[in-house]
Design a protein around this motif. Structure first.
Motif, mmCIF file in Angstrom:
data_model
loop_
_atom_site.group_PDB
_atom_site.id
_atom_site.type_symbol
_atom_site.label_atom_id
_atom_site.label_comp_id
_atom_site.label_asym_id
_atom_site.label_seq_id
_atom_site.Cartn_x
_atom_site.Cartn_y
_atom_site.Cartn_z
ATOM 1 N N VAL A 147 0.849 -1.191 0.000
ATOM 2 C CA VAL A 147 0.000 0.000 0.000
ATOM 3 C C VAL A 147 0.887 1.243 0.000
ATOM 4 O O VAL A 147 1.758 1.386 0.862
ATOM 5 C CB VAL A 147 -0.931 0.036 1.238
ATOM 6 N N LEU A 148 0.647 2.130 -0.959
ATOM 7 C CA LEU A 148 1.395 3.382 -1.045
ATOM 8 C C LEU A 148 0.404 4.529 -1.235
ATOM 9 O O LEU A 148 -0.313 4.593 -2.233
ATOM 10 C CB LEU A 148 2.387 3.334 -2.212
ATOM 11 N N LEU A 149 0.367 5.444 -0.264
ATOM 12 C CA LEU A 149 -0.556 6.569 -0.291
ATOM 13 C C LEU A 149 0.207 7.850 -0.589
ATOM 14 O O LEU A 149 1.037 8.299 0.219
ATOM 15 C CB LEU A 149 -1.281 6.684 1.055
ATOM 16 N N LEU A 150 -0.082 8.449 -1.735
ATOM 17 C CA LEU A 150 0.591 9.669 -2.177
ATOM 18 C C LEU A 150 -0.408 10.785 -2.472
ATOM 19 O O LEU A 150 -0.065 11.770 -3.120
ATOM 20 C CB LEU A 150 1.419 9.379 -3.435
ATOM 21 N N ASN A 151 -1.629 10.633 -2.003
ATOM 22 C CA ASN A 151 -2.675 11.609 -2.306
ATOM 23 C C ASN A 151 -2.450 12.936 -1.585
ATOM 24 O O ASN A 151 -1.727 13.021 -0.603
ATOM 25 C CB ASN A 151 -4.052 11.042 -1.938
ATOM 26 N N ASN A 152 -3.082 13.983 -2.121
ATOM 27 C CA ASN A 152 -3.022 15.325 -1.540
ATOM 28 C C ASN A 152 -1.603 15.887 -1.504
ATOM 29 O O ASN A 152 -1.124 16.369 -0.468
ATOM 30 C CB ASN A 152 -3.628 15.350 -0.129
ATOM 31 N N ASN A 153 -0.943 15.834 -2.643
ATOM 32 C CA ASN A 153 0.384 16.419 -2.787
ATOM 33 C C ASN A 153 0.422 17.244 -4.078
ATOM 34 O O ASN A 153 -0.624 17.666 -4.572
ATOM 35 C CB ASN A 153 1.455 15.320 -2.791
ATOM 36 N N SER A 154 1.616 17.464 -4.608
ATOM 37 C CA SER A 154 1.772 18.227 -5.856
ATOM 38 C C SER A 154 2.586 17.422 -6.862
ATOM 39 O O SER A 154 3.410 17.961 -7.607
ATOM 40 C CB SER A 154 2.452 19.573 -5.570
ATOM 41 N N ILE A 155 2.364 16.138 -6.901
ATOM 42 C CA ILE A 155 3.138 15.225 -7.755
ATOM 43 C C ILE A 155 2.664 15.333 -9.203
ATOM 44 O O ILE A 155 1.481 15.266 -9.488
ATOM 45 C CB ILE A 155 2.990 13.782 -7.255
ATOM 46 N N SER A 156 3.618 15.522 -10.123
ATOM 47 C CA SER A 156 3.281 15.627 -11.543
ATOM 48 C C SER A 156 3.855 14.470 -12.356
ATOM 49 O O SER A 156 3.524 14.316 -13.531
ATOM 50 C CB SER A 156 3.804 16.953 -12.111
ATOM 51 N N ARG A 157 4.696 13.654 -11.738
ATOM 52 C CA ARG A 157 5.277 12.497 -12.430
ATOM 53 C C ARG A 157 5.697 11.458 -11.401
ATOM 54 O O ARG A 157 5.827 11.757 -10.213
ATOM 55 C CB ARG A 157 6.498 12.898 -13.279
#
Length: 333
Positions: free
Chosen positions: A36-46
């Motif tokens: 499980v990898l949670l990366l939501n609510n950030n500014s990731i573009s790639r």
């Protein structure tokens, strides 16, 4: 610190949500046991190509970021079961990511695309194990035909996009049980939806639909139940479905008449329907309330000379504007 702790503890879950990060730390690729990898609510573009090493990743949340396309690296994470890409800037869902048709290789830690004649290549497995795909709140205009390769997909949500059509290949999704197409630009749904035998929830409010596909009875009644029960505020679409079912229920040998008793909540709802005083057609929700006047002596054979107003329900302004009846009301333009 979360990454460090995960590296030291060999964890299977990593939460980097709401960390204001623009780039995923490359050291995450060393967590090869991550599920499980949670990366939501950030500014990731790639996404870095190094994420290819996460061969056991089953859930990835990239919601509410700055992605403009579905990252190509996702096409290699063939263990993924849940993928969340809501609230990004995605306009296109590449067929090669969904279907796994691109050929990739790693050179200098950077993902490059090669033709089939290049050496040292391997074929991506695609997202064939995906169960949940959430693409809500993006700018997607179409879904690729390669979506048919997602044979294990159960929940597909494309709410609030710019879809103008649903690919006929959607009929290949034998495990699909729920699809949300709310707030798009759809004018019709493909007939192939009837092939989705497990489909029990269809959400299609706020589109440009004028009709439903001629689908199997189980699917149709399920759609009716959802549209009538859940989208009562969207009168136009709900009423069209309800009137069709009510009309079919009048036919003794129709499939809907025979199957409706198996849906008691829907049958109870439709029991509140009425009949148009002009065309005698059934409808669910009162559209136009009128009156007509009865002369008790002439019409009821009573001795009194009184004339009394009687309430009458009409199904449409078309019936109201028809000549030859004596129903009175107020027509608006």
């Amino acid at each position: 610190m979360s990454v460090v702790r995960a590296l030291c503890g060999g964890g299977t879950s990593l939460n980097l949500s709401s960390q204001r990060i623009k780039d995923v730390p490359k050291c995450v690729s060393r967590l090869t046991k991550l599920s499980v990898l949670l990366l939501n609510n950030n500014s990731i573009s790639r996404l870095p190509a190094e994420l290819l090493s996460l061969r056991q990743l089953a859930e990835l949340n990239l919601g509410n970021n700055d992605l403009e396309e579905v990252p190509a690296v996702l096409g290699h994470l063939d263990a993924l079961k849940k993928l969340y890409l809501f609230s990004n800037q995605i306009t296109v869902v590449p067929p090669e990511v969904i279907g796994g048709f691109w050929l990739f290789c790693m050179i200098n830690a950077k993902l490059e695309v090669f033709s089939a004649v290049e050496a040292d290549i391997r074929v991506s497995g695609g997202l064939e194990n995906l169960v949940v795909l959430n693409l809500n709140h993006n700018h997607i205009q179409r879904l690729p035909p390669e979506i048919k390769s997602l044979t294990k997909l159960q929940h597909l949500s494309v709410l609030d996009n710019k879809l103008e059509e649903v690919p006929v290949e959607i009929g290949h999704l034998a495990s699909l049980s729920e699809i949300n197409l709310t707030s798009n630009k759809l004018s019709q749904l493909p007939q192939q939806l009837y092939q989705c035998k497990e489909l029990t929830k269809l959400y299609a409010a706020r589109n440009k639909l004028t009709s439903l596909p001629e689908v199997g009875i189980h699917f149709f009644l399920t759609v009716v139940r959802n549209w009538v029960g859940r989208f009562a505020s969207y009168f136009g679409k709900t009423e069209l479905v309800a009137r069709f079912v009510l009309q079919e229920d009048r036919k003794r040998f129709s499939l809907i008449h025979r199957m409706l008793p198996h849906y008691p909540s829907l049958a109870a709802l439709l029991a509140c329907g009425s009949c148009c005083a002009v065309c005698l057609g059934p409808f669910l929700t009162t559209w136009l309330e009128c009156v007509h006047f009865i002369r008790l002596k002439k019409d009821m054979k009573m001795k009194t000379l009184l004339t009394v107003p009687v309430r009458a329900l009409l199904c449409s302004y078309k019936c109201f504007n028809r000549e030859g009846h004596s129903y009175y009301g107020v027509a608006t333009r």
